[in-house]
Design an enzyme around this catalytic site. Sequence first.
Site, PDB file in Angstrom:
ATOM      1  N   LYS A 273      25.820  25.639  33.825  1.00  0.00           N
ATOM      2  CA  LYS A 273      25.661  24.725  34.958  1.00  0.00           C
ATOM      3  C   LYS A 273      24.864  23.494  34.535  1.00  0.00           C
ATOM      4  O   LYS A 273      24.074  23.557  33.591  1.00  0.00           O
ATOM      5  CB  LYS A 273      24.889  25.432  36.082  1.00  0.00           C
ATOM      6  CG  LYS A 273      25.653  26.528  36.797  1.00  0.00           C
ATOM      7  CD  LYS A 273      24.784  27.172  37.871  1.00  0.00           C
ATOM      8  CE  LYS A 273      25.530  28.295  38.593  1.00  0.00           C
ATOM      9  NZ  LYS A 273      26.677  27.841  39.374  1.00  0.00           N
ATOM     10  N   GLU A 345      30.760  34.633  37.884  1.00  0.00           N
ATOM     11  CA  GLU A 345      30.273  35.948  37.451  1.00  0.00           C
ATOM     12  C   GLU A 345      30.064  36.929  38.587  1.00  0.00           C
ATOM     13  O   GLU A 345      30.102  38.139  38.375  1.00  0.00           O
ATOM     14  CB  GLU A 345      28.962  35.778  36.663  1.00  0.00           C
ATOM     15  CG  GLU A 345      27.682  35.668  37.499  1.00  0.00           C
ATOM     16  CD  GLU A 345      27.630  34.461  38.423  1.00  0.00           C
ATOM     17  OE1 GLU A 345      28.372  33.486  38.181  1.00  0.00           O
ATOM     18  OE2 GLU A 345      26.859  34.499  39.398  1.00  0.00           O
ATOM     19  N   ARG A 347      31.848  37.809  41.148  1.00  0.00           N
ATOM     20  CA  ARG A 347      32.985  38.695  41.435  1.00  0.00           C
ATOM     21  C   ARG A 347      33.128  39.752  40.355  1.00  0.00           C
ATOM     22  O   ARG A 347      33.614  40.862  40.610  1.00  0.00           O
ATOM     23  CB  ARG A 347      34.260  37.845  41.600  1.00  0.00           C
ATOM     24  CG  ARG A 347      34.637  37.039  40.397  1.00  0.00           C
ATOM     25  CD  ARG A 347      35.540  35.852  40.731  1.00  0.00           C
ATOM     26  NE  ARG A 347      34.796  34.710  41.292  1.00  0.00           N
ATOM     27  CZ  ARG A 347      35.339  33.557  41.638  1.00  0.00           C
ATOM     28  NH1 ARG A 347      36.633  33.368  41.499  1.00  0.00           N
ATOM     29  NH2 ARG A 347      34.588  32.574  42.125  1.00  0.00           N
TER      30      ARG A 347
HETATM   31  N1  BES Z   1      26.153  31.518  42.286  1.00  0.00           N
HETATM   32  C1  BES Z   1      27.230  30.593  42.237  1.00  0.00           C
HETATM   33  C2  BES Z   1      27.615  30.067  43.619  1.00  0.00           C
HETATM   34  C3  BES Z   1      26.589  29.238  44.324  1.00  0.00           C
HETATM   35  C4  BES Z   1      26.596  27.871  44.216  1.00  0.00           C
HETATM   36  C5  BES Z   1      25.640  29.835  45.131  1.00  0.00           C
HETATM   37  C6  BES Z   1      25.655  27.107  44.881  1.00  0.00           C
HETATM   38  C7  BES Z   1      24.716  29.076  45.792  1.00  0.00           C
HETATM   39  C8  BES Z   1      24.725  27.709  45.680  1.00  0.00           C
HETATM   40  C9  BES Z   1      28.459  31.259  41.612  1.00  0.00           C
HETATM   41  O1  BES Z   1      28.197  32.209  40.656  1.00  0.00           O
HETATM   42  C10 BES Z   1      29.223  30.176  40.942  1.00  0.00           C
HETATM   43  O2  BES Z   1      28.737  29.638  39.994  1.00  0.00           O
HETATM   44  N2  BES Z   1      30.402  29.879  41.471  1.00  0.00           N
HETATM   45  C11 BES Z   1      31.229  28.867  40.928  1.00  0.00           C
HETATM   46  C12 BES Z   1      32.623  29.399  40.851  1.00  0.00           C
HETATM   47  C13 BES Z   1      33.560  28.535  40.061  1.00  0.00           C
HETATM   48  C14 BES Z   1      33.190  28.570  38.607  1.00  0.00           C
HETATM   49  C15 BES Z   1      34.955  29.033  40.274  1.00  0.00           C
HETATM   50  C16 BES Z   1      31.157  27.655  41.862  1.00  0.00           C
HETATM   51  O3  BES Z   1      31.089  27.852  43.083  1.00  0.00           O
HETATM   52  O4  BES Z   1      31.129  26.552  41.359  1.00  0.00           O
HETATM   53 ZN    ZN Z   2      26.411  33.179  40.819  1.00  0.00          ZN
HETATM   54 MN    MN Z   3      27.985  31.407  38.715  1.00  0.00          MN
END
Ligand code: BES
Ligand code: ZN
Ligand code: MN
Length: 496
Positions: A273, A345, A347
Amino acid sequence: MRIEFGVTSHTPGSALVVFAAKDAVLSGAAQALDAALGGAVVNAVKTARFEGDAAQIVELLAPAGTDASRVLVVGTGKPGLADAAMFERIGGGIAARLLASGETKVTVDFGGVSDLAVDTPKAAAHLALGASLRAWRFDKYRTKLPEKQKPTLTEIAIANAGSAGQEWARLEPLVEAVGFTRSLVTEPANVIYPESFVERCRSLADLGVKIEVLDEKEMAQAGMGALLGVAQGSARPPRLLMMEWDGTNGKAKTSTVFVGKGVTFDTGGISIKPAAGMEDMKWDMGGAGAVAGAMKALALRRAKARVVGICGLVENMPDGNAQRPGDVVTTMSGQTVEVINTDAEGRLVLCDAITWVQKRFNPEVIVDLATLTGAIIISLGHEYAGLFSNSDELAKQLVTAGIATGDKLWRFPLGSAYDKMIDSPIADMKNVGPRDGGSITAAQFIGRFVNDGVKWAHLDIAGMAWSAKAGATWEKGATGYGVRLLDRFVEDTLEA
Ligand code: BES
Ligand code: ZN
Ligand code: MN
């Protein structure tokens, strides 16, 4: 916060709350006070252009003619409309106003309050709940907090509301349970990681919750390749935490199961990220935190239900051993997954947790909670969590519990057209679909691991676990979303 019901008089030198309805119609107690103060209450109300709107507050400081250090006139809104949720807001408003005001005690006088949507004992109990929840703070690491910012309010006494003891006995456990969740969610990831999350939950055993923990080796034996794939880039070993509450004396044959995503920190892994805002990912265990808090609530109030809570606990880090985009993992179900994006991750953790709990408990109902997708925040903002379900009945029950508790849910669709979007050319599925409909394809992924006949709901709580600003019943930060929802769902569906 100490809560006392059934007091008959106000304690000299402390704060006093009286009520006024829409158009500033003073309650009996407010009128009596106004008379004693020579019209000061009416004057203040007029000066402030106070109209008695729900949860609106006018404050009189050290008024002459009373032994109260200050008086709050609090609005209850239009006659007949102030309900339990409104009294939680009112309680929250009072707590926010007085928490660090220097006052240590407030008496809330329901004398001569009429025309509410609930009876006064219920109103009073919900006021106490709202105030207690709003007063929760996490100052543990603030060694230099100025004296003036430290909370002073420790006691709320409620007068002339009848005996609210029974109502309060039902609600009081929620204060501790929500606080438990908020602490878990607020703690940084160097303090809360899979092993320490488990250690904090061990205290539930004292309340009669059965605890079982799987370590890495046991998870490998069970074949949890997806969960372990996420964990393999971290120096912190993963855990699968099982908490079981049976308040039916062994009579219940099946369990309702709650499953929580417990990613104690989510860097994204190799699909890392951006730096800005990454600290938020300490609360990527908000689903697991809610499940743990719900189990605590059920145990504290000795719910007459059998419920199992499962937390999939891992840290998602990018080291030399981390999984790579393109890796194929085999889940406990036997299905294979191409890991396109290591940041999807959650899921991967949930699918193995769900497979394990189905094999072990054969549940009829599974509800999972996860801070799963940023896309759900784009869709719903911070007002509703996303709800996905294969059962209209279960969806309806959850929506209803959400309305009753303020932990609101909005249902999204599922379907084969979405499901196809996660087919992979090399494995049974991939862990991400296209950007479009990202929350739905995430839900479809989880749904592929739910056994036929099981009623399942997935709650995407990414927009709800944490709040950048204070709300009616929470300080900014961890909200404790989900605890009251699950607690109420159990009451409505298993204890009715
Ligand atoms: N933990 C994140 C989702 C999230 C984002 C929670 C912001 C709280 C605030 C999750 O693991 C994630 O990174 N999701 C990605 C999925 C994508 C790679 C398909 C996302 O939402 O960008
Ligand atoms: Zn996450
Ligand atoms: Mn994530």
